[in-house]
Motif scaffolding. Structure first.
Motif, PDB file in Angstrom:
ATOM      1  N   PRO A 133       0.818  -1.226   0.000  1.00  0.00           N
ATOM      2  CA  PRO A 133       0.000   0.000   0.000  1.00  0.00           C
ATOM      3  C   PRO A 133       0.848   1.269   0.000  1.00  0.00           C
ATOM      4  O   PRO A 133       1.944   1.321   0.581  1.00  0.00           O
ATOM      5  N   LEU A 134       0.323   2.290  -0.659  1.00  0.00           N
ATOM      6  CA  LEU A 134       0.978   3.592  -0.740  1.00  0.00           C
ATOM      7  C   LEU A 134       0.099   4.617  -0.030  1.00  0.00           C
ATOM      8  O   LEU A 134      -1.077   4.764  -0.355  1.00  0.00           O
ATOM      9  N   TYR A 135       0.671   5.311   0.927  1.00  0.00           N
ATOM     10  CA  TYR A 135      -0.047   6.334   1.687  1.00  0.00           C
ATOM     11  C   TYR A 135       0.559   7.689   1.341  1.00  0.00           C
ATOM     12  O   TYR A 135       1.769   7.904   1.511  1.00  0.00           O
ATOM     13  N   ALA A 136      -0.279   8.591   0.864  1.00  0.00           N
ATOM     14  CA  ALA A 136       0.195   9.923   0.486  1.00  0.00           C
ATOM     15  C   ALA A 136      -0.946  10.914   0.673  1.00  0.00           C
ATOM     16  O   ALA A 136      -2.125  10.574   0.553  1.00  0.00           O
ATOM     17  N   LYS A 137      -0.588  12.132   0.977  1.00  0.00           N
ATOM     18  CA  LYS A 137      -1.581  13.190   1.119  1.00  0.00           C
ATOM     19  C   LYS A 137      -2.033  13.711  -0.230  1.00  0.00           C
ATOM     20  O   LYS A 137      -3.199  14.057  -0.418  1.00  0.00           O
ATOM     21  N   GLU A 138      -1.151  13.762  -1.195  1.00  0.00           N
ATOM     22  CA  GLU A 138      -1.478  14.277  -2.524  1.00  0.00           C
ATOM     23  C   GLU A 138      -0.596  13.593  -3.565  1.00  0.00           C
ATOM     24  O   GLU A 138       0.606  13.413  -3.346  1.00  0.00           O
ATOM     25  N   ILE A 139      -1.207  13.176  -4.663  1.00  0.00           N
ATOM     26  CA  ILE A 139      -0.494  12.585  -5.784  1.00  0.00           C
ATOM     27  C   ILE A 139      -0.883  13.367  -7.030  1.00  0.00           C
ATOM     28  O   ILE A 139      -2.066  13.476  -7.349  1.00  0.00           O
ATOM     29  N   ARG A 140       0.090  13.901  -7.732  1.00  0.00           N
ATOM     30  CA  ARG A 140      -0.202  14.680  -8.933  1.00  0.00           C
ATOM     31  C   ARG A 140       0.905  14.445  -9.956  1.00  0.00           C
ATOM     32  O   ARG A 140       2.026  14.059  -9.615  1.00  0.00           O
ATOM     33  N   SER A 141       0.564  14.680 -11.221  1.00  0.00           N
ATOM     34  CA  SER A 141       1.512  14.477 -12.304  1.00  0.00           C
ATOM     35  C   SER A 141       2.221  15.777 -12.649  1.00  0.00           C
ATOM     36  O   SER A 141       1.935  16.836 -12.073  1.00  0.00           O
ATOM     37  N   ARG A 142       3.142  15.689 -13.593  1.00  0.00           N
ATOM     38  CA  ARG A 142       3.805  16.891 -14.061  1.00  0.00           C
ATOM     39  C   ARG A 142       2.834  17.743 -14.879  1.00  0.00           C
ATOM     40  O   ARG A 142       1.778  17.280 -15.310  1.00  0.00           O
ATOM     41  N   VAL A 143       3.227  18.970 -15.134  1.00  0.00           N
ATOM     42  CA  VAL A 143       2.340  19.891 -15.844  1.00  0.00           C
ATOM     43  C   VAL A 143       2.132  19.437 -17.284  1.00  0.00           C
ATOM     44  O   VAL A 143       1.036  19.572 -17.847  1.00  0.00           O
ATOM     45  N   ASP A 144       3.145  18.843 -17.896  1.00  0.00           N
ATOM     46  CA  ASP A 144       3.070  18.496 -19.308  1.00  0.00           C
ATOM     47  C   ASP A 144       2.706  17.040 -19.549  1.00  0.00           C
ATOM     48  O   ASP A 144       2.876  16.532 -20.656  1.00  0.00           O
ATOM     49  N   SER A 145       2.200  16.323 -18.542  1.00  0.00           N
ATOM     50  CA  SER A 145       1.837  14.925 -18.728  1.00  0.00           C
ATOM     51  C   SER A 145       0.645  14.593 -17.836  1.00  0.00           C
ATOM     52  O   SER A 145       0.307  15.338 -16.912  1.00  0.00           O
ATOM     53  N   SER A 146       0.019  13.458 -18.136  1.00  0.00           N
ATOM     54  CA  SER A 146      -1.143  13.017 -17.376  1.00  0.00           C
ATOM     55  C   SER A 146      -0.726  11.997 -16.318  1.00  0.00           C
ATOM     56  O   SER A 146       0.373  11.438 -16.367  1.00  0.00           O
ATOM     57  N   LEU A 147      -1.622  11.764 -15.375  1.00  0.00           N
ATOM     58  CA  LEU A 147      -1.379  10.811 -14.297  1.00  0.00           C
ATOM     59  C   LEU A 147      -2.050   9.496 -14.651  1.00  0.00           C
ATOM     60  O   LEU A 147      -3.251   9.450 -14.915  1.00  0.00           O
ATOM     61  N   LEU A 148      -1.298   8.416 -14.670  1.00  0.00           N
ATOM     62  CA  LEU A 148      -1.795   7.093 -15.058  1.00  0.00           C
ATOM     63  C   LEU A 148      -1.643   6.136 -13.889  1.00  0.00           C
ATOM     64  O   LEU A 148      -0.554   5.946 -13.362  1.00  0.00           O
ATOM     65  N   LEU A 149      -2.775   5.536 -13.476  1.00  0.00           N
ATOM     66  CA  LEU A 149      -2.789   4.495 -12.452  1.00  0.00           C
ATOM     67  C   LEU A 149      -3.227   3.208 -13.135  1.00  0.00           C
ATOM     68  O   LEU A 149      -4.338   3.129 -13.655  1.00  0.00           O
ATOM     69  N   GLN A 150      -2.385   2.198 -13.112  1.00  0.00           N
ATOM     70  CA  GLN A 150      -2.637   0.983 -13.874  1.00  0.00           C
ATOM     71  C   GLN A 150      -2.393  -0.235 -12.997  1.00  0.00           C
ATOM     72  O   GLN A 150      -1.468  -0.269 -12.183  1.00  0.00           O
ATOM     73  N   SER A 151      -3.259  -1.251 -13.161  1.00  0.00           N
ATOM     74  CA  SER A 151      -3.140  -2.470 -12.381  1.00  0.00           C
ATOM     75  C   SER A 151      -3.667  -3.636 -13.203  1.00  0.00           C
ATOM     76  O   SER A 151      -4.554  -3.474 -14.042  1.00  0.00           O
ATOM     77  N   THR A 152      -3.124  -4.829 -12.953  1.00  0.00           N
ATOM     78  CA  THR A 152      -3.600  -6.026 -13.647  1.00  0.00           C
ATOM     79  C   THR A 152      -4.933  -6.521 -13.086  1.00  0.00           C
ATOM     80  O   THR A 152      -5.636  -7.278 -13.753  1.00  0.00           O
ATOM     81  N   GLN A 153      -5.303  -6.112 -11.887  1.00  0.00           N
ATOM     82  CA  GLN A 153      -6.569  -6.535 -11.291  1.00  0.00           C
ATOM     83  C   GLN A 153      -7.559  -5.361 -11.243  1.00  0.00           C
ATOM     84  O   GLN A 153      -8.457  -5.280 -12.047  1.00  0.00           O
ATOM     85  N   ASN A 154      -7.381  -4.443 -10.335  1.00  0.00           N
ATOM     86  CA  ASN A 154      -8.236  -3.261 -10.228  1.00  0.00           C
ATOM     87  C   ASN A 154      -7.471  -2.166  -9.513  1.00  0.00           C
ATOM     88  O   ASN A 154      -6.449  -2.417  -8.876  1.00  0.00           O
ATOM     89  N   VAL A 155      -7.986  -0.961  -9.634  1.00  0.00           N
ATOM     90  CA  VAL A 155      -7.418   0.206  -8.957  1.00  0.00           C
ATOM     91  C   VAL A 155      -8.457   0.710  -7.966  1.00  0.00           C
ATOM     92  O   VAL A 155      -9.591   1.018  -8.356  1.00  0.00           O
ATOM     93  N   THR A 156      -8.087   0.783  -6.704  1.00  0.00           N
ATOM     94  CA  THR A 156      -9.001   1.185  -5.644  1.00  0.00           C
ATOM     95  C   THR A 156      -8.420   2.386  -4.906  1.00  0.00           C
ATOM     96  O   THR A 156      -7.272   2.343  -4.461  1.00  0.00           O
ATOM     97  N   VAL A 157      -9.215   3.434  -4.778  1.00  0.00           N
ATOM     98  CA  VAL A 157      -8.830   4.634  -4.042  1.00  0.00           C
ATOM     99  C   VAL A 157      -9.833   4.794  -2.902  1.00  0.00           C
ATOM    100  O   VAL A 157     -11.043   4.887  -3.143  1.00  0.00           O
ATOM    101  N   SER A 158      -9.353   4.820  -1.668  1.00  0.00           N
ATOM    102  CA  SER A 158     -10.221   4.864  -0.493  1.00  0.00           C
ATOM    103  C   SER A 158      -9.904   6.090   0.343  1.00  0.00           C
ATOM    104  O   SER A 158      -8.761   6.547   0.402  1.00  0.00           O
TER     105      SER A 158
END
Length: 291
Positions: free
Chosen positions: A89-114
């Motif tokens: 697990p990854l615990y972070a207060k804020e996750i953001r991408s660079r200004v010139d690129s998008s943020l990609l979250l990828q998984s072989t099963q599922n992506v869950t944000v709680s």
């Protein structure tokens, strides 16, 4: 250690000192000395191997004064370059991408944000799977760039905040229960169809139902009956021409008495029929159509 023996003699007496037969040597000798040297060599070899492994790890992990490999430590937090894989697990207060690129979250099963409260209970969750996107929350809302709510869902119902709800499917919109709306309108130059293939179609309003076709015709088709009913008012057909093309026609009256005119007659059950017009009504004469 050397143990010495002292002998008291008088002056003028010469006594030869005995040889020192009991002498103890200081130090480690024999097999103990060889084991000590071997142990020191072993420690030295282990120290060299540890130093070499440390240098190798630093080189492989790309340690530098600003971070480790693609992970850089900045004043705002951690900056990660390229693709990364998290096994735990990854615990972070804020996750953001660079200004010139998008943020990609990828998984072989599922992506869950709680999201959790201070007691550790889940208050909101977004789960993106291979077959379904699931949102668990008391209130779900989508806003525009200026903060205007576009769509919101809660237990009481769903709200569409846009000025127009457009359904582009070839079969239109399917509603299993009632629909409340102030206006139903088709796109320009497109037909509007309200259809119920296996049941009845009912339109109710406390202050009236208005059906308008500004540039075309209005059709009402039914497999059975079409009933226009007013409980307290009258039914008004206000048009330049009202045509009833398939009405039954009563028995023709005397020749030349109607001059080609007809009158519309009504049966007790509401059925309409045509009768040749005369000087007085001829509906009674041709009422056999009602039988």
């Amino acid at each position: 250690m050397v143990r010495e023996q002292y002998t008291t003699v008088t002056e003028g007496t010469h006594i030869e000192r005995p040889e020192n037969q009991n002498i103890y040597k200081i130090g480690i000798y024999g097999w103990r000395k060889r084991c000590l040297y071997l142990f020191v060599l072993l420690l030295l070899a282990i120290l060299v191997v540890n130093l070499a492994l440390t240098i190798w790890i630093l080189k492989v992990m790309w340690f530098s004064p600003i971070g480790m490999g693609h992970l850089h430590v900045t004043a705002d937090g951690l900056r990660l370059e390229g693709e990364s894989e998290f096994l735990f697990p990854l615990y972070a207060k804020e996750i953001r991408s660079r200004v010139d690129s998008s943020l990609l979250l990828q998984s072989t099963q599922n992506v869950t944000v709680s999201a959790r409260n201070s007691e550790g209970e889940v208050t909101g969750r977004v789960k993106v799977g291979a077959q379904m996107v699931e949102v668990q929350s008391q209130h779900f809302q989508i806003n525009s760039e200026d903060g205007k709510p576009l769509f919101s869902v809660e237990e009481q119902g769903a709200v569409v905040g846009t000025g127009r709800l457009r359904v582009t499917g070839p079969e239109g919109a399917l509603f299993e229960h009632s629909v409340e709306t102030p206006l139903v309108r088709a796109d320009p130059f497109q037909d509007l169809r309200l259809e119920s293939p296996t049941r009845s179609l009912s339109m109710d309003a406390p202050r009236g139902v208005h059906v308008k076709a500004h540039a075309g015709k209005l059709e009402a088709l039914s497999q059975m009956d079409i009933i226009l009913q007013s409980s307290e008012g009258v039914l008004v057909l206000d048009a330049e021409t009202v045509g009833l093309t398939k009405l039954k026609q009563g028995t023709q009256g005397p020749a030349g008495s109607s001059n080609g005119f007809y009158e519309i007659c009504a049966c007790p059950d509401g059925k309409l029929y045509l009768s040749m017009a005369g000087e007085v009504t001829t509906c009674e004469e041709h009422s056999h159509v009602c039988l």
